[in-house]
Design a protein around this motif. Sequence first.
Motif, PDB file in Angstrom:
ATOM      1  N   THR A  87     -11.390   8.378  26.097  1.00 28.01           N
ATOM      2  CA  THR A  87     -11.191   7.025  25.567  1.00 28.01           C
ATOM      3  C   THR A  87     -12.424   6.156  25.776  1.00 28.01           C
ATOM      4  N   ILE A  88     -13.007   6.230  26.959  1.00 25.79           N
ATOM      5  CA  ILE A  88     -14.218   5.448  27.251  1.00 25.79           C
ATOM      6  C   ILE A  88     -15.338   5.804  26.274  1.00 25.79           C
ATOM      7  N   LEU A  89     -15.580   7.098  26.077  1.00 26.15           N
ATOM      8  CA  LEU A  89     -16.672   7.518  25.189  1.00 26.15           C
ATOM      9  C   LEU A  89     -16.407   7.111  23.746  1.00 26.15           C
ATOM     10  N   ALA A  90     -15.138   7.167  23.326  1.00 26.92           N
ATOM     11  CA  ALA A  90     -14.803   6.751  21.961  1.00 26.92           C
ATOM     12  C   ALA A  90     -15.051   5.253  21.775  1.00 26.92           C
ATOM     13  N   LEU A  91     -14.735   4.464  22.794  1.00 23.14           N
ATOM     14  CA  LEU A  91     -14.988   3.019  22.703  1.00 23.14           C
ATOM     15  C   LEU A  91     -16.479   2.702  22.762  1.00 23.14           C
ATOM     16  N   GLU A  92     -17.217   3.456  23.566  1.00 26.22           N
ATOM     17  CA  GLU A  92     -18.660   3.217  23.664  1.00 26.22           C
ATOM     18  C   GLU A  92     -19.369   3.494  22.338  1.00 26.22           C
ATOM     19  N   GLU A  93     -18.798   4.333  21.504  1.00 26.11           N
ATOM     20  CA  GLU A  93     -19.376   4.551  20.171  1.00 26.11           C
ATOM     21  C   GLU A  93     -19.349   3.272  19.353  1.00 26.11           C
ATOM     22  N   LYS A  94     -18.349   2.430  19.599  1.00 28.86           N
ATOM     23  CA  LYS A  94     -18.203   1.198  18.839  1.00 28.86           C
ATOM     24  C   LYS A  94     -18.841   0.020  19.568  1.00 28.86           C
ATOM     25  N   VAL A  95     -18.748   0.014  20.905  1.00 25.78           N
ATOM     26  CA  VAL A  95     -19.290  -1.078  21.709  1.00 25.78           C
ATOM     27  C   VAL A  95     -20.031  -0.454  22.889  1.00 25.78           C
ATOM     28  N   PRO A  96     -21.328  -0.149  22.753  1.00 27.18           N
ATOM     29  CA  PRO A  96     -22.060   0.587  23.795  1.00 27.18           C
ATOM     30  C   PRO A  96     -22.031  -0.062  25.178  1.00 27.18           C
ATOM     31  N   SER A  97     -21.892  -1.389  25.223  1.00 23.81           N
ATOM     32  CA  SER A  97     -21.952  -2.092  26.514  1.00 23.81           C
ATOM     33  C   SER A  97     -20.569  -2.373  27.098  1.00 23.81           C
ATOM     34  N   ILE A  98     -19.554  -1.686  26.625  1.00 20.99           N
ATOM     35  CA  ILE A  98     -18.183  -2.064  26.985  1.00 20.99           C
ATOM     36  C   ILE A  98     -17.886  -1.921  28.476  1.00 20.99           C
ATOM     37  N   LEU A  99     -18.624  -1.071  29.194  1.00 25.52           N
ATOM     38  CA  LEU A  99     -18.396  -0.875  30.628  1.00 25.52           C
ATOM     39  C   LEU A  99     -19.300  -1.746  31.497  1.00 25.52           C
ATOM     40  N   SER A 100     -20.005  -2.698  30.911  1.00 26.05           N
ATOM     41  CA  SER A 100     -21.015  -3.451  31.664  1.00 26.05           C
ATOM     42  C   SER A 100     -20.439  -4.184  32.867  1.00 26.05           C
ATOM     43  N   ALA A 101     -19.172  -4.569  32.805  1.00 22.26           N
ATOM     44  CA  ALA A 101     -18.566  -5.310  33.918  1.00 22.26           C
ATOM     45  C   ALA A 101     -17.751  -4.418  34.845  1.00 22.26           C
ATOM     46  N   PHE A 102     -17.859  -3.090  34.667  1.00 25.89           N
ATOM     47  CA  PHE A 102     -17.008  -2.159  35.415  1.00 25.89           C
ATOM     48  C   PHE A 102     -17.851  -1.077  36.082  1.00 25.89           C
ATOM     49  N   PRO A 103     -18.472  -1.387  37.214  1.00 22.36           N
ATOM     50  CA  PRO A 103     -19.377  -0.418  37.848  1.00 22.36           C
ATOM     51  C   PRO A 103     -18.693   0.872  38.290  1.00 22.36           C
ATOM     52  N   HIS A 104     -17.458   0.785  38.768  1.00 22.38           N
ATOM     53  CA  HIS A 104     -16.771   2.003  39.203  1.00 22.38           C
ATOM     54  C   HIS A 104     -16.450   2.911  38.021  1.00 22.38           C
ATOM     55  N   LEU A 105     -16.121   2.310  36.880  1.00 20.90           N
ATOM     56  CA  LEU A 105     -15.874   3.119  35.678  1.00 20.90           C
ATOM     57  C   LEU A 105     -17.177   3.706  35.138  1.00 20.90           C
ATOM     58  N   GLN A 106     -18.261   2.988  35.276  1.00 24.88           N
ATOM     59  CA  GLN A 106     -19.555   3.557  34.875  1.00 24.88           C
ATOM     60  C   GLN A 106     -19.853   4.813  35.699  1.00 24.88           C
TER      61      GLN A 106
END
Length: 470
Positions: free
Chosen positions: A163-182
Amino acid sequence: MEARPKLHYPNGRGRMESVRWALAAAGVEFDEEFLETKEQLQKLQNGNHLLFQQVPMVEIDGMKLVQTRSILHYIAEKYHLFGNDLKEKTLIDMYVEGTLDLLEMIITHPFLKPNDQQKEVVSMTQKAVIRYFPVFEKILRDHGQRFLVGNQLSLADVILLQTILALEEKVPSILSAFPHLQEFTVKISNVPTIKRFLEPGSKKKPPPDDVYCWLEVSASCQQNLRNFQAFSRTLLGRVYKESPEPGVMAAKPKLYYFHGRGRMESIRWLLAAAGVEFEEEFLEKREQYEKLEKDGHLLFGQVPLVEMDGMMLTQTRAILSYLAAKYNLYGKDLKERVRIDMYVDGTLDLMMMIAQAWFKSPEAKEENFALIVKKAKTRYLPVFEKILKDHGEDFLVGNKFSWADVQLIEAILMVEELSASVLSDFPLLKAFKTRISDISAIKKFLQPGSQRKPPPDQHYIDVVRHILQF
């Protein structure tokens, strides 16, 4: 040598992509037969290979499995991606169900009209960063482990990374506020089996293009795609409270929901079928719902919520799986469980159509009810009539009372409220209904004064709309 699983689906992501991810994570090689024409789909349907006339379909271990969640459950359990015990499995179930809610928005996005696609990207991005990702960021921060559950790779990790990778295709910076998820994304991407799946030339599919969208619509039909997003989503809640001390009698399960059916009714049915007494706290004001959120019991912000065994459980499907396993209503082995899963998922699809129709305008509601009865008679009820005919037994699976029987009797009675004669062409289902209704626990639940709820009325609909603000 065990034959490879064979996947039947259009040559693209869709609902099959999570199945590919799960198999790849388990290190299992698989074959694929791509559906490129409507005739290929019709051949599968005419050959009775598609239980409810829909793909995906996976041939594995001598079975033809359908219903995406059922397939994922089977793969996860078979290949040790489902935790070490029932509580871990329930955690994984809840995390997966929550993630799949978000993933379904991504899957349906390419089928929207061009003008609506950008709006949907904004909507799914907001939901991801406000509702979903904070949950998983907190889980990873609180337990400080590499994986979501039990500190070992599970289906929950696999579906979240997908799910994360699919969202990053649309919004590359989507995890910018989530260091543990990065950090999680990097770590899980480097698990050897997953790393191999992410390399060029693997069976991981690219984002949908116009050709794939056309094939998918042909295979699944546009009505199913419209229904896809319409399914209301029950969401994960904060799980563990302090467990009861050894030797202390477990409290009755406590159910938090509106004073009506909705998604909680199947939970009431299953508890009743198991002979388990339960308590209910009805949500009648917005303040009650907000308090559950404030107290951290609704991490994803939605009910139903069940308090039991020292846990706060959400995600209807995960709650039902937990109850079925705990009270021995889930078959004797993995093959029986996957059959129960498939039958339940198909039945829940039918029941969700009914639950949603009550919230439509009077004209649209009656139109929907007519369509539901037609689908019940042409798609769903014939499946169960054939099952009963083919094995000649009293129950759907293993000749033993199971969750599948409970779900089906609930669905039958719901459809009969729309059309009293709906079983007129299904003599074995008529007999099944009588037989299951006479089981003592079910019979008691069907009597006046039980905790079974009536069909929705306008008051119930108004309360739900007010509390959920839609």
